[in-house]
Every structure is written in structure tokens, then in C-alpha cells.
Design a protein around this motif. Structure first.
Motif, PDB file in Angstrom:
ATOM      1  N   ILE A  35       0.816  -1.220   0.000  1.00 30.19           N
ATOM      2  CA  ILE A  35       0.000   0.000   0.000  1.00 30.19           C
ATOM      3  C   ILE A  35       0.850   1.270   0.000  1.00 30.19           C
ATOM      4  CG2 ILE A  35      -1.953  -1.152   1.101  1.00 30.19           C
ATOM      5  CD1 ILE A  35      -1.189   0.280   3.715  1.00 30.19           C
ATOM      6  N   ASN A  36       2.183   1.101  -0.137  1.00 33.77           N
ATOM      7  CA  ASN A  36       3.113   2.221  -0.181  1.00 33.77           C
ATOM      8  C   ASN A  36       2.983   3.123   1.046  1.00 33.77           C
ATOM      9  OD1 ASN A  36       5.234   3.574  -1.319  1.00 33.77           O
ATOM     10  ND2 ASN A  36       3.920   4.981  -2.454  1.00 33.77           N
ATOM     11  N   ALA A  37       3.090   2.488   2.233  1.00 33.63           N
ATOM     12  CA  ALA A  37       2.984   3.217   3.494  1.00 33.63           C
ATOM     13  C   ALA A  37       4.028   2.683   4.473  1.00 33.63           C
ATOM     14  CB  ALA A  37       1.592   3.044   4.075  1.00 33.63           C
ATOM     15  N   ASP A  38       4.328   3.444   5.483  1.00 35.99           N
ATOM     16  CA  ASP A  38       5.290   3.046   6.511  1.00 35.99           C
ATOM     17  C   ASP A  38       4.504   2.634   7.754  1.00 35.99           C
ATOM     18  OD1 ASP A  38       7.454   2.671   8.162  1.00 35.99           O
ATOM     19  OD2 ASP A  38       8.088   4.766   8.158  1.00 35.99           O
ATOM     20  N   LEU A  39       3.951   1.427   7.735  1.00 34.86           N
ATOM     21  CA  LEU A  39       3.083   0.976   8.821  1.00 34.86           C
ATOM     22  C   LEU A  39       3.816   0.790  10.147  1.00 34.86           C
ATOM     23  CD1 LEU A  39       0.892  -1.606   6.884  1.00 34.86           C
ATOM     24  CD2 LEU A  39       0.329   0.755   7.482  1.00 34.86           C
ATOM     25  N   LEU A  40       5.103   0.538  10.103  1.00 34.62           N
ATOM     26  CA  LEU A  40       5.880   0.379  11.332  1.00 34.62           C
ATOM     27  C   LEU A  40       6.520   1.690  11.787  1.00 34.62           C
ATOM     28  CD1 LEU A  40       7.590  -3.054  10.643  1.00 34.62           C
ATOM     29  CD2 LEU A  40       5.674  -2.580  12.167  1.00 34.62           C
ATOM     30  N   ASN A  41       6.303   2.753  11.026  1.00 33.38           N
ATOM     31  CA  ASN A  41       6.818   4.081  11.363  1.00 33.38           C
ATOM     32  C   ASN A  41       8.345   4.091  11.472  1.00 33.38           C
ATOM     33  OD1 ASN A  41       6.364   6.774  11.755  1.00 33.38           O
ATOM     34  ND2 ASN A  41       6.018   6.593  13.949  1.00 33.38           N
ATOM     35  N   ILE A  42       8.989   3.322  10.619  1.00 37.37           N
ATOM     36  CA  ILE A  42      10.445   3.216  10.641  1.00 37.37           C
ATOM     37  C   ILE A  42      11.107   4.496  10.149  1.00 37.37           C
ATOM     38  CG2 ILE A  42      12.430   2.018   9.625  1.00 37.37           C
ATOM     39  CD1 ILE A  42      10.651  -0.504   9.581  1.00 37.37           C
ATOM     40  N   SER A  43      10.658   5.004   9.039  1.00 35.41           N
ATOM     41  CA  SER A  43      11.343   6.156   8.438  1.00 35.41           C
ATOM     42  C   SER A  43      11.221   7.423   9.278  1.00 35.41           C
ATOM     43  CB  SER A  43      10.829   6.410   7.019  1.00 35.41           C
ATOM     44  OG  SER A  43       9.446   6.659   7.025  1.00 35.41           O
ATOM     45  N   GLU A  44      10.068   7.672   9.857  1.00 43.56           N
ATOM     46  CA  GLU A  44       9.888   8.902  10.636  1.00 43.56           C
ATOM     47  C   GLU A  44      10.777   8.897  11.870  1.00 43.56           C
ATOM     48  OE1 GLU A  44       8.486  11.664  13.555  1.00 43.56           O
ATOM     49  OE2 GLU A  44       8.112   9.526  13.795  1.00 43.56           O
ATOM     50  N   LYS A  45      10.793   7.807  12.616  1.00 44.53           N
ATOM     51  CA  LYS A  45      11.613   7.728  13.830  1.00 44.53           C
ATOM     52  C   LYS A  45      13.101   7.769  13.488  1.00 44.53           C
ATOM     53  CE  LYS A  45       8.304   7.174  16.835  1.00 44.53           C
ATOM     54  NZ  LYS A  45       7.887   8.229  17.695  1.00 44.53           N
ATOM     55  N   THR A  46      13.493   7.057  12.443  1.00 43.85           N
ATOM     56  CA  THR A  46      14.894   7.042  12.030  1.00 43.85           C
ATOM     57  C   THR A  46      15.332   8.433  11.604  1.00 43.85           C
ATOM     58  OG1 THR A  46      14.582   4.774  11.274  1.00 43.85           O
ATOM     59  CG2 THR A  46      16.544   5.896  10.522  1.00 43.85           C
ATOM     60  N   TYR A  47      14.517   9.085  10.783  1.00 40.02           N
ATOM     61  CA  TYR A  47      14.838  10.427  10.297  1.00 40.02           C
ATOM     62  C   TYR A  47      14.899  11.425  11.458  1.00 40.02           C
ATOM     63  CZ  TYR A  47      14.663  14.702   7.569  1.00 40.02           C
ATOM     64  OH  TYR A  47      14.950  15.927   7.036  1.00 40.02           O
ATOM     65  N   ARG A  48      13.947  11.330  12.351  1.00 39.14           N
ATOM     66  CA  ARG A  48      13.859  12.302  13.443  1.00 39.14           C
ATOM     67  C   ARG A  48      14.964  12.128  14.484  1.00 39.14           C
ATOM     68  NH1 ARG A  48       9.122  15.259  15.592  1.00 39.14           N
ATOM     69  NH2 ARG A  48       8.256  14.515  13.654  1.00 39.14           N
ATOM     70  N   TYR A  49      15.266  10.881  14.855  1.00 34.35           N
ATOM     71  CA  TYR A  49      16.167  10.655  15.980  1.00 34.35           C
ATOM     72  C   TYR A  49      17.554  10.125  15.610  1.00 34.35           C
ATOM     73  CZ  TYR A  49      11.842  11.289  18.521  1.00 34.35           C
ATOM     74  OH  TYR A  49      10.670  11.803  19.004  1.00 34.35           O
ATOM     75  N   HIS A  50      17.734   9.647  14.384  1.00 33.64           N
ATOM     76  CA  HIS A  50      19.021   9.054  14.018  1.00 33.64           C
ATOM     77  C   HIS A  50      19.528   9.551  12.665  1.00 33.64           C
ATOM     78  CE1 HIS A  50      18.542   6.335  17.394  1.00 33.64           C
ATOM     79  NE2 HIS A  50      17.328   6.054  16.953  1.00 33.64           N
ATOM     80  N   ILE A  59      17.221   5.417   4.483  1.00 34.67           N
ATOM     81  CA  ILE A  59      15.943   5.296   5.190  1.00 34.67           C
ATOM     82  C   ILE A  59      14.846   4.880   4.218  1.00 34.67           C
ATOM     83  CG2 ILE A  59      14.146   6.569   6.438  1.00 34.67           C
ATOM     84  CD1 ILE A  59      16.440   8.324   7.581  1.00 34.67           C
ATOM     85  N   ASN A  60      14.821   5.508   3.053  1.00 33.31           N
ATOM     86  CA  ASN A  60      13.785   5.200   2.065  1.00 33.31           C
ATOM     87  C   ASN A  60      13.954   3.823   1.425  1.00 33.31           C
ATOM     88  OD1 ASN A  60      12.423   7.605   2.475  1.00 33.31           O
ATOM     89  ND2 ASN A  60      13.624   8.680   0.946  1.00 33.31           N
ATOM     90  N   SER A  61      15.135   3.239   1.537  1.00 34.39           N
ATOM     91  CA  SER A  61      15.368   1.937   0.911  1.00 34.39           C
ATOM     92  C   SER A  61      15.028   0.761   1.832  1.00 34.39           C
ATOM     93  CB  SER A  61      16.817   1.825   0.450  1.00 34.39           C
ATOM     94  OG  SER A  61      17.673   1.744   1.561  1.00 34.39           O
ATOM     95  N   ILE A  62      14.571   1.035   3.050  1.00 34.94           N
ATOM     96  CA  ILE A  62      14.200  -0.045   3.964  1.00 34.94           C
ATOM     97  C   ILE A  62      12.950  -0.727   3.424  1.00 34.94           C
ATOM     98  CG2 ILE A  62      13.448  -0.627   6.297  1.00 34.94           C
ATOM     99  CD1 ILE A  62      15.083   1.807   7.261  1.00 34.94           C
ATOM    100  N   ASP A  63      13.079  -2.028   3.168  1.00 30.31           N
ATOM    101  CA  ASP A  63      11.944  -2.814   2.689  1.00 30.31           C
ATOM    102  C   ASP A  63      12.026  -4.217   3.265  1.00 30.31           C
ATOM    103  OD1 ASP A  63      13.998  -3.989   1.284  1.00 30.31           O
ATOM    104  OD2 ASP A  63      13.252  -3.442  -0.694  1.00 30.31           O
ATOM    105  N   LYS A  64      11.123  -5.086   2.830  1.00 28.78           N
ATOM    106  CA  LYS A  64      11.061  -6.442   3.375  1.00 28.78           C
ATOM    107  C   LYS A  64      12.385  -7.178   3.200  1.00 28.78           C
ATOM    108  CE  LYS A  64       8.517 -10.710   3.285  1.00 28.78           C
ATOM    109  NZ  LYS A  64       8.166 -11.699   2.330  1.00 28.78           N
ATOM    110  N   GLU A  65      13.014  -7.038   2.034  1.00 31.09           N
ATOM    111  CA  GLU A  65      14.273  -7.728   1.800  1.00 31.09           C
ATOM    112  C   GLU A  65      15.392  -7.220   2.706  1.00 31.09           C
ATOM    113  OE1 GLU A  65      12.484  -7.081  -1.348  1.00 31.09           O
ATOM    114  OE2 GLU A  65      11.810  -9.138  -1.029  1.00 31.09           O
ATOM    115  N   SER A  66      15.362  -5.930   3.007  1.00 29.63           N
ATOM    116  CA  SER A  66      16.438  -5.370   3.826  1.00 29.63           C
ATOM    117  C   SER A  66      16.351  -5.817   5.289  1.00 29.63           C
ATOM    118  CB  SER A  66      16.449  -3.842   3.739  1.00 29.63           C
ATOM    119  OG  SER A  66      15.297  -3.290   4.308  1.00 29.63           O
ATOM    120  N   ILE A  67      15.198  -6.298   5.714  1.00 31.77           N
ATOM    121  CA  ILE A  67      15.080  -6.792   7.092  1.00 31.77           C
ATOM    122  C   ILE A  67      14.781  -8.289   7.137  1.00 31.77           C
ATOM    123  CG2 ILE A  67      14.348  -4.550   7.987  1.00 31.77           C
ATOM    124  CD1 ILE A  67      11.518  -5.843   8.250  1.00 31.77           C
TER     125      ILE A  67
END
Length: 84
Positions: A35-50, A59-67
């Protein structure tokens, strides 16, 4: 888990939970991509705090294969035995 009537070992419980949580995380990532969404809120927290550790393209390249090889560790805080 409130009762352990089958007397399952703590190690077995941990392994089952770790597998289940990993499956759920991967399933959620798959749905996120669908659905082209960040359901786990990974990008926002990573961008904001790290941001100093991660750049925007990483950050934008995090997907199922990367984890795919994510490691889940469960720690059971308290083991209480109840009498039946």
C-alpha cells in the motif's frame, strides 16, 4: 501468557514467540510495500532521531528484503508458577 498448563519450557515459549513476532514484522513490511505506506513508522523515527547515522536514501530503501534477516530476541521478565 496467564497459564502454562502444558508446562512448556521457557526456551520453547521464547522460540515460538520470536518466530511469530518475526513473521508478523515481515508480514507488516510486505503490507507496507503493497500500500506504499510506513506501517511500522520506521522512516519517521529514524529520520527524526538518528539522522546522523542514516541518510534519507538509506531510510527510504528499507523494505522487506532489507530486514529479511532480522533477529528477534524475547526476554521473559517474570516466571510465576501457580498451583492448580
Amino acid at each position: 501468557m496467564i497459564q502454562n498448563e502444558e508446562d512448556i519450557s521457557i526456551d520453547k515459549i521464547k522460540k515460538v514467540l520470536e518466530k511469530k513476532i518475526k513473521r508478523e514484522i515481515l508480514k507488516t513490511m510486505e503490507k507496507s510495500e503493497e500500500i506504499n505506506a510506513d506501517l511500522l513508522n520506521i522512516s519517521e523515527k529514524t529520520y527524526r532521531y538518528h539522522l546522523k547515522k542514516w541518510d534519507v536514501s538509506a531510510i527510504n530503501s528499507i523494505d522487506k528484503e532489507s530486514i529479511e534477516h532480522i533477529e528477534v530476541k524475547i526476554h521473559i521478565e517474570q516466571n510465576i508458577n501457580y498451583k492448580h
